[in-house]
Write a protein that holds these residues in place. Structure first.
Motif, mmCIF file in Angstrom:
data_model
loop_
_atom_site.group_PDB
_atom_site.id
_atom_site.type_symbol
_atom_site.label_atom_id
_atom_site.label_comp_id
_atom_site.label_asym_id
_atom_site.label_seq_id
_atom_site.Cartn_x
_atom_site.Cartn_y
_atom_site.Cartn_z
ATOM 1 N N THR A 189 1.919 14.575 5.898
ATOM 2 C CA THR A 189 1.606 14.383 4.480
ATOM 3 C C THR A 189 2.661 13.549 3.754
ATOM 4 O OG1 THR A 189 2.695 16.499 3.938
ATOM 5 C CG2 THR A 189 0.321 16.546 4.389
ATOM 6 N N ILE A 190 3.451 12.783 4.491
ATOM 7 C CA ILE A 190 4.513 12.014 3.844
ATOM 8 C C ILE A 190 3.945 10.888 2.971
ATOM 9 C CG2 ILE A 190 4.842 10.348 5.727
ATOM 10 C CD1 ILE A 190 7.887 10.686 5.202
ATOM 11 N N LEU A 191 2.734 10.436 3.273
ATOM 12 C CA LEU A 191 2.075 9.417 2.479
ATOM 13 C C LEU A 191 0.644 9.849 2.144
ATOM 14 C CD1 LEU A 191 3.077 6.139 4.397
ATOM 15 C CD2 LEU A 191 4.029 6.947 2.230
ATOM 16 N N ASN A 192 0.145 9.326 1.051
ATOM 17 C CA ASN A 192 -1.252 9.558 0.691
ATOM 18 C C ASN A 192 -2.181 8.562 1.382
ATOM 19 O OD1 ASN A 192 -0.684 11.673 -1.220
ATOM 20 N ND2 ASN A 192 0.093 10.077 -2.594
ATOM 21 N N GLY B 123 -10.436 -3.555 -7.556
ATOM 22 C CA GLY B 123 -9.398 -2.625 -7.973
ATOM 23 C C GLY B 123 -7.980 -3.002 -7.659
ATOM 24 N N VAL B 124 -7.731 -4.197 -7.100
ATOM 25 C CA VAL B 124 -6.363 -4.533 -6.717
ATOM 26 C C VAL B 124 -5.505 -4.733 -7.958
ATOM 27 C CG1 VAL B 124 -6.857 -5.508 -4.455
ATOM 28 C CG2 VAL B 124 -6.995 -6.971 -6.476
ATOM 29 N N GLY B 125 -4.242 -4.345 -7.842
ATOM 30 C CA GLY B 125 -3.305 -4.494 -8.947
ATOM 31 C C GLY B 125 -1.889 -4.619 -8.442
ATOM 32 N N MET B 126 -1.004 -5.123 -9.295
ATOM 33 C CA MET B 126 0.411 -5.257 -8.972
ATOM 34 C C MET B 126 1.186 -4.128 -9.644
ATOM 35 S SD MET B 126 0.592 -7.892 -6.979
ATOM 36 C CE MET B 126 2.331 -8.338 -6.988
ATOM 37 N N LEU B 127 2.150 -3.582 -8.910
ATOM 38 C CA LEU B 127 2.937 -2.449 -9.376
ATOM 39 C C LEU B 127 4.426 -2.741 -9.281
ATOM 40 C CD1 LEU B 127 1.104 0.379 -7.364
ATOM 41 C CD2 LEU B 127 0.569 -0.390 -9.696
ATOM 42 N N GLY B 128 5.186 -2.169 -10.198
ATOM 43 C CA GLY B 128 6.633 -2.171 -10.097
ATOM 44 C C GLY B 128 7.120 -0.901 -9.422
ATOM 45 N N LYS C 277 -3.967 1.533 -0.088
ATOM 46 C CA LYS C 277 -2.887 0.862 0.638
ATOM 47 C C LYS C 277 -1.943 0.176 -0.341
ATOM 48 C CE LYS C 277 -2.700 -3.323 3.562
ATOM 49 N NZ LYS C 277 -3.517 -4.131 4.496
ATOM 50 N N LEU C 278 -0.649 0.235 -0.021
ATOM 51 C CA LEU C 278 0.367 -0.526 -0.730
ATOM 52 C C LEU C 278 0.931 -1.581 0.208
ATOM 53 C CD1 LEU C 278 2.496 2.171 -2.618
ATOM 54 C CD2 LEU C 278 0.721 0.696 -3.577
ATOM 55 N N VAL C 279 1.020 -2.824 -0.276
ATOM 56 C CA VAL C 279 1.770 -3.873 0.415
ATOM 57 C C VAL C 279 3.048 -4.054 -0.387
ATOM 58 C CG1 VAL C 279 1.772 -6.235 1.272
ATOM 59 C CG2 VAL C 279 -0.380 -4.956 1.125
ATOM 60 N N ILE D 114 4.842 2.198 -7.855
ATOM 61 C CA ILE D 114 4.855 2.553 -6.425
ATOM 62 C C ILE D 114 5.002 4.055 -6.281
ATOM 63 C CG2 ILE D 114 6.190 2.371 -4.281
ATOM 64 C CD1 ILE D 114 6.848 -0.527 -5.115
ATOM 65 N N LYS D 115 5.941 4.640 -7.043
ATOM 66 C CA LYS D 115 6.183 6.080 -6.962
ATOM 67 C C LYS D 115 4.962 6.885 -7.406
ATOM 68 C CE LYS D 115 10.477 6.357 -5.516
ATOM 69 N NZ LYS D 115 10.769 6.988 -4.198
ATOM 70 N N ASP D 116 4.223 6.350 -8.377
ATOM 71 C CA ASP D 116 3.023 7.065 -8.829
ATOM 72 C C ASP D 116 1.983 7.174 -7.717
ATOM 73 O OD1 ASP D 116 4.081 7.358 -11.359
ATOM 74 O OD2 ASP D 116 3.054 5.600 -12.194
ATOM 75 N N ILE D 117 1.874 6.119 -6.912
ATOM 76 C CA ILE D 117 0.887 6.114 -5.824
ATOM 77 C C ILE D 117 1.424 6.805 -4.580
ATOM 78 C CG2 ILE D 117 -0.526 4.639 -4.312
ATOM 79 C CD1 ILE D 117 -1.382 4.550 -7.229
ATOM 80 N N GLU D 118 2.654 6.470 -4.209
ATOM 81 C CA GLU D 118 3.291 7.023 -3.003
ATOM 82 C C GLU D 118 4.693 7.504 -3.368
ATOM 83 O OE1 GLU D 118 1.916 7.685 -0.334
ATOM 84 O OE2 GLU D 118 0.242 6.310 0.018
ATOM 85 N N PRO D 119 4.844 8.781 -3.728
ATOM 86 C CA PRO D 119 6.146 9.290 -4.184
ATOM 87 C C PRO D 119 7.279 9.096 -3.180
ATOM 88 C CG PRO D 119 4.406 10.843 -4.714
ATOM 89 C CD PRO D 119 3.775 9.784 -3.856
ATOM 90 N N ASN D 120 6.979 8.972 -1.894
ATOM 91 C CA ASN D 120 8.042 8.830 -0.896
ATOM 92 C C ASN D 120 8.350 7.378 -0.529
ATOM 93 O OD1 ASN D 120 8.642 11.621 -0.388
ATOM 94 N ND2 ASN D 120 6.636 11.773 0.581
ATOM 95 N N ALA D 121 7.643 6.419 -1.148
ATOM 96 C CA ALA D 121 7.859 5.014 -0.831
ATOM 97 C C ALA D 121 8.775 4.360 -1.863
ATOM 98 C CB ALA D 121 6.526 4.273 -0.774
#
Length: 402
Positions: free
Chosen positions: A238-241, A119-124, A92-94, A128-135
């Motif tokens: 399949t728009i999101l993982n 495993g929680v981490g902060m992303l720029g 999940k991404l918040v 975000i694109k690496d985890i969810e290319p469409n977000a």
């Protein structure tokens, strides 16, 4: 080993099923009877939710939600593996879209760390694109351990174990009143009366009524909020993982519209949150005059409403306009612009509210001599269900109940 006695469990949702299973495990030889007014299990909140297995991001460290959510995840994973139930750790991404959301997101990250969320981490933006290319977003918290499951399937598996262990499940048996006696309880039901040494009431939206009827405190009262979900058309499966959520607004008691994958692969958008006109009607206008009348006569509700008018205005737009609803989701996943979706059966959240109009933030359990009432178990109640059952039965053992 505790002495064998007789227990009644009111409600065949996931928490009731989990409590019955735990009682049979911890009190061998006891009689355990689950009574449910519907003709099947998981007919209300358990069968009308998103199926998310929450990792424990948002909850006050040290509170029951934080502790029981983390334990509940472990127990759900074990059960899913043992019973071959679909369980997908999709993550999940918040996501923060605006600068003023970034500090709130960092605060959630600190809570998640304090709660031991793995495993929680902060992303720029690139992360975000690496985890969810469409977000899209300025910043995101990534929770790789967040998962999805069918809570209705979990409930059926638990009830199977209850029956195999010698417990009984009575459907079509509505509990009308619980009478505490000197040495136990008498349940007055639509199919007659029966006695038990102790009753655990897991009645969801009816919890306050049954508690009051057995002599427990009048507060907190239940105020129902409905949440509408939409299923995106097939081409968006399949728009999101995994899952994409907004940063919650601390002035607003719910999490906001998000995108959620189901274990069947379908992608959902929702829910909004608005006052429900009933506690248990899921179609059409969903009006129940008794339920609505109780809310309107509740001074606490009007205090709550006066503090949340701006939020109510925002939410009413998602109620009346499907396109506005989907545009909110498209802020996080722009390729959803113009998507079509099908309205699903709504869910209804039984939210406990105190006399001052404050929503109870944590789980609330009311202990009496021969009755235990679960007064508030909203999200992550389903995630925490097996741990809630452990916690309640631990309390019975420590108090030498039975």
């Amino acid at each position: 080993m505790p002495q064998a006695k007789s227990f009644a469990v009111v409600g065949a949702g996931i928490i009731g099923a989990a409590v019955a299973r735990e009682l049979l495990a911890r009190y061998p030889g006891s009689s355990v009877t689950v009574v449910e007014k519907e003709q099947a299990a998981a007919g209300h909140q358990t069968g009308h939710n998103s199926g998310v297995v929450h990792a424990g991001l948002y909850y006050e460290p040290g509170g029951l939600k934080a502790k029981l959510c983390r334990r509940g995840v472990e127990l759900l994973q074990d059960l899913a593996q043992a019973r071959s139930l679909p369980y997908e750790q999709c993550g999940k991404l918040v996501v923060a879209l605006e600068a003023d959301e970034e500090q709130r997101l960092k605060n959630i990250f600190e809570r998640a760390q304090a709660n031991g969320v793995p495993g929680v981490g902060m992303l720029g933006p690139d992360g975000i694109k690496d985890i969810e290319p469409n977000a899209v977003g300025r910043m995101a918290l990534h929770s790789p351990g967040t998962a999805i499951i069918s809570y209705a399937a979990v409930t059926e598996a638990l009830l199977d174990e209850v029956r195999l262990a010698g417990g009984e499940v009575r459907f079509g048996c509505a509990v009308e009143r619980i009478e505490e006696l000197a040495t136990g309880v008498r349940l007055h039901t639509s199919t007659g009366q029966f006695l038990a040494d102790h009753v655990i009431v897991c009645a969801g939206s009816q919890s306050d009524r049954l508690a009051r009827g057995s002599g427990a405190n009048a507060q907190p009262s239940v105020v129902p909020f409905f949440g509408q979900y939409f299923q995106l058309e097939e081409s968006y499966r399949t728009i999101l993982n995994g899952l994409v959520y907004p940063v919650p607004d601390p002035k607003y008691p719910f999490l906001g519209v998000h995108l959620t994958k189901r274990v069947d692969g379908q992608m959902m958008v929702g829910p909004n949150a608005f006052l429900s006109l009933s506690r248990e009607k899921y179609h059409g206008l969903g009006l129940d005059f008794k339920d609505l009348g109780e809310v309107m006569a509740n001074p606490g509700f009007w205090k709550f409403a006066s503090r949340n008018l701006p939020t109510a205005v925002r939410e009413i737009r998602t109620v009346v306009s499907e396109q506005f609803f989907l545009r909110e989701a498209a802020k996080y996943v722009p390729s959803l612009e113009g998507a079509k979706a099908t309205r699903l059966t709504r869910g209804i959240r039984a939210q406990a509210m105190d006399a001052d109009g404050k929503l109870l933030d944590d789980f609330a359990i009311d202990y009496r001599d021969h009755a235990t009432h679960i007064r508030n178990a909203p999200s992550p109640g389903a995630t925490s269900s097996l741990a809630i059952a452990e916690y309640i039965v631990d309390s019975l053992v420590s108090r030498s109940i039975a």
